[in-house]
Scaffold this motif. Structure first.
Motif, short mmCIF file in Angstrom:
data_model
loop_
_atom_site.label_atom_id
_atom_site.label_comp_id
_atom_site.label_asym_id
_atom_site.label_seq_id
_atom_site.Cartn_x
_atom_site.Cartn_y
_atom_site.Cartn_z
N PRO A 240 0.81 -1.23 0.00
CA PRO A 240 0.00 0.00 0.00
C PRO A 240 0.84 1.27 0.00
O PRO A 240 0.48 2.25 -0.67
N ARG A 241 1.95 1.29 0.74
CA ARG A 241 2.77 2.50 0.79
C ARG A 241 3.39 2.80 -0.56
O ARG A 241 3.41 3.95 -1.03
N GLU A 242 3.92 1.76 -1.21
CA GLU A 242 4.56 1.96 -2.50
C GLU A 242 3.56 2.42 -3.56
O GLU A 242 3.83 3.35 -4.32
N ILE A 243 2.40 1.77 -3.58
CA ILE A 243 1.38 2.15 -4.56
C ILE A 243 0.90 3.58 -4.29
O ILE A 243 0.69 4.37 -5.22
N SER A 244 0.75 3.92 -3.03
CA SER A 244 0.29 5.26 -2.67
C SER A 244 1.29 6.32 -3.11
O SER A 244 0.93 7.40 -3.58
N THR A 245 2.57 6.02 -2.94
CA THR A 245 3.60 6.97 -3.36
C THR A 245 3.57 7.17 -4.87
O THR A 245 3.68 8.30 -5.36
N LEU A 246 3.45 6.07 -5.61
CA LEU A 246 3.35 6.19 -7.06
C LEU A 246 2.11 6.98 -7.47
O LEU A 246 2.17 7.83 -8.36
N ARG A 247 0.99 6.71 -6.81
CA ARG A 247 -0.25 7.43 -7.13
C ARG A 247 -0.08 8.92 -6.87
O ARG A 247 -0.64 9.77 -7.59
N SER A 248 0.67 9.28 -5.83
CA SER A 248 0.83 10.68 -5.47
C SER A 248 1.60 11.47 -6.54
O SER A 248 1.56 12.70 -6.55
N ARG A 249 2.27 10.80 -7.45
CA ARG A 249 3.03 11.46 -8.50
C ARG A 249 2.15 11.85 -9.68
O ARG A 249 2.63 12.47 -10.63
N LEU A 250 0.87 11.47 -9.63
CA LEU A 250 -0.04 11.75 -10.74
C LEU A 250 -0.88 12.98 -10.47
O LEU A 250 -1.13 13.33 -9.31
N PRO A 251 -1.38 13.65 -11.52
CA PRO A 251 -2.35 14.73 -11.33
C PRO A 251 -3.60 14.20 -10.65
O PRO A 251 -3.93 13.02 -10.75
N CYS A 323 10.98 8.07 -21.42
CA CYS A 323 12.00 8.30 -20.39
C CYS A 323 12.01 9.73 -19.87
O CYS A 323 12.39 9.97 -18.72
N SER A 324 11.61 10.69 -20.70
CA SER A 324 11.73 12.09 -20.31
C SER A 324 10.45 12.67 -19.72
O SER A 324 10.49 13.66 -18.98
N ARG A 325 9.32 12.07 -20.05
CA ARG A 325 8.05 12.63 -19.57
C ARG A 325 7.66 12.00 -18.23
O ARG A 325 8.14 10.93 -17.87
N PRO A 326 6.76 12.65 -17.48
CA PRO A 326 6.37 12.14 -16.16
C PRO A 326 5.65 10.80 -16.23
O PRO A 326 5.20 10.37 -17.30
N LEU A 327 5.53 10.15 -15.08
CA LEU A 327 4.85 8.87 -14.99
C LEU A 327 3.43 8.95 -15.55
O LEU A 327 2.92 7.99 -16.14
N ALA A 328 2.77 10.10 -15.39
CA ALA A 328 1.39 10.27 -15.84
C ALA A 328 1.26 9.98 -17.34
O ALA A 328 0.23 9.45 -17.79
N TYR A 329 2.27 10.30 -18.12
CA TYR A 329 2.23 10.06 -19.56
C TYR A 329 2.07 8.57 -19.85
O TYR A 329 1.22 8.16 -20.65
N ALA A 330 2.87 7.74 -19.16
CA ALA A 330 2.79 6.29 -19.36
C ALA A 330 1.46 5.75 -18.84
O ALA A 330 0.87 4.84 -19.45
N VAL A 331 0.97 6.27 -17.72
CA VAL A 331 -0.30 5.80 -17.17
C VAL A 331 -1.44 6.05 -18.16
O VAL A 331 -2.28 5.17 -18.39
N GLU A 332 -1.46 7.22 -18.77
CA GLU A 332 -2.52 7.53 -19.72
C GLU A 332 -2.48 6.60 -20.93
O GLU A 332 -3.52 6.17 -21.44
N LEU A 333 -1.28 6.26 -21.39
CA LEU A 333 -1.16 5.34 -22.53
C LEU A 333 -1.67 3.94 -22.17
O LEU A 333 -2.34 3.29 -22.97
N VAL A 334 -1.34 3.48 -20.97
CA VAL A 334 -1.81 2.16 -20.52
C VAL A 334 -3.33 2.14 -20.43
O VAL A 334 -4.00 1.20 -20.90
#
Length: 466
Positions: A240-251, A323-334
């Motif tokens: 839960p902590r790891e997933i929460s941290t990753l989620r916090s990086r998104l808009p 590699c250069s864009r934020p994590l949100a870019y990859a999330v939207e593609l998925v």
């Protein structure tokens, strides 16, 4: 925690064929045009660990499983047959009733010797799931190989190898559950098998209605991970902590609308691409998400259907963008790739298969992820309770290491529930991958109220390596 170099000896009885316990139909049954695509023509290993149960004292797990398997094959009799190939690479099951391969074995090791953290890669896997000579071919060979290894503590290991053209994870768990139910004394499986592979056949005049970039023929470059003697295997834990941290990086909007699968898949895809250090930022890198379509048909596929019913939707991005864009870019593609999958999409895949010669999905610069956290492997009970671990025995797809990872349910040594992800990469890339994951898990960018606290700097996400 370092992966223990555990070694032990296994004594195996001679392999035997377990046939259905009563007569079954002799017939030819066509696989669907989803089943027989090139990318599923391989053997996939599964492994289950079971603890000693005093209430089962005096009962031999191998004998119990063997007897229940024979009775289950009366219902699932196509598994006792052999695959044949017809015109245009069409696969058919010749229901010969010959049986599946079964091995009883003993090992001089206790379950506790494997450690508290049971996760791939498992030591001595080749001894726990022995490759009987001539058994691993796709055609004209047994469709299942099962080895039950008795442990010195009274527990046992159930290992299975499946010809993937016959079933996906849901179908395999249905079969294993049936064996477990019969082993526990039920007169018949609670869910009766349904063949119905014709529901996923191509149209008489195949006409794909969707683009299928997952099957594009891409020129090979250094981006393909090829079999190497020196590959690093590690399992990464995301609680839960790891997933929460990753989620916090998104808009904010993406935080609310993204599933754990979306976030974790995007994180792994982006980190893996960074770790591979692509030389050309304009090369395309792909992520293929396994999506179960059983509930996406109208009407749904029948209960008891045990064929392959999943799609390989793909997201594509250049290395530079990823590699250069934020994590949100990859999330939207998925998310976009997953959203296109429906029953019509899978029927379009069937048409594409027939029209294009049943191609393999693209493996050049591709990463594939499959979520088996809800498949139910760990719930299979042969009478000794639920599995201490149940699921894929290793990562990879067929003979291609490094291409695939599975999301497996896991409870760490602190009792925390989460997901463990086995990853396979060349050693230098694995070191860079681990650093990239750690960077994503420790950076505190816009952490919201649901995110982890400062303890993230010491997250025990890396479970094992070899």
């Amino acid at each position: 925690m370092a992966f223990s170099p555990l070694r032990f000896s296994v004594r195996r009885r001679l392999p035997e064929l377990v046939a259905p316990s009563s007569p079954t139909p002799r017939e030819l049954k066509r696989l669907s045009d989803i089943d027989d695509q090139e990318g599923l023509r391989f053997q996939i290993p599964v492994i289950q660990f079971y603890r000693h149960d005093p209430a089962m004292a005096g009962r031999n797990p191998a004998a119990v499983v063997r007897d229940a398997l024979a009775r289950a094959l009366v219902f699932y009799y196509p598994f006792a047959g052999r695959l044949r190939e017809g015109p245009c690479k069409k696969l058919l099951v010749d229901c010969t009733g010959e049986g599946v391969l079964f091995i009883e074995a003993e090992a001089d090791v206790k379950l506790e010797d494997f450690g508290d953290a049971l996760q791939p890669p498992f030591p001595c896997l080749e001894e726990l799931l022995f490759d009987v000579e001539g058994s691993s071919a796709v055609l004209n060979a047994p469709l299942l190989l099962i080895q039950v290894t008795l442990l010195s503590c009274g527990g046992f290991i159930f290992a299975l190898r499946l010809n993937h053209t016959m079933s996906d994870a849901a179908g395999l768990v249905q079969l294993m559950t049936a064996v477990g139910e019969l082993a526990r004394g039920l007169p018949s499986p609670s869910v009766l098998p349904v063949w119905s592979r014709e529901l996923l056949e191509a149209n008489p005049t195949p006409a794909p209605s969707f683009p299928h970039r997952e099957y594009e023929q891409v020129p090979d470059t250094e981006g393909t991970i090829i079999p190497l003697d020196d590959m690093a295997h590690r399992s990464f834990f995301f609680g839960p902590r790891e997933i929460s941290t990753l989620r916090s990086r998104l808009p904010q909007q993406l935080r609310r609308s993204s599933s754990i699968f979306d976030i974790l898949t995007a994180c792994l895809w982006r980190s893996r691409t960074v770790a591979l250090e692509p030389s050309d930022p304009n090369e395309n890198f792909r992520i293929i998400c396994i999506v179960n379509t059983r509930g996406r048909f109208n009407p749904p596929l029948p209960s008891g259907f045990y064929g392959n019913a999943f799609a390989f939707p793909v997201a594509v991005a250049t290395a530079g963008e990823l590699c250069s864009r934020p994590l949100a870019y990859a999330v939207e593609l998925v998310k976009r790739a997953k959203s296109q999958v429906s029953g019509d999409y899978l029927r379009s895949v069937a048409d594409y298969m027939v029209k294009n010669g049943r191609p393999h999905f693209t493996v050049v610069r591709t990463y594939l992820v499959s979520d088996v956290t809800r498949a139910g492997f760990g719930d299979v009970d042969f009478g000794w309770g639920k599995a201490a671990y149940g699921g894929p025995a290793k990562g990879g797809v067929g003979a291609i290491p490094g291409v695939a990872s599975f999301f497996v349910p896991f409870v760490n040594s602190s009792g925390e529930k989460g997901i463990v992800v086995p990853v396979c990469l060349p050693p230098p890339a694995m070191r860079r991958f681990a650093v990239e994951i750690q960077n994503l898990l420790t950076a505190q960018h816009g952490v919201d109220d649901q995110a982890a606290d400062g303890d993230n700097n010491k997250m025990p996400f890396l479970l094992s390596h070899i």
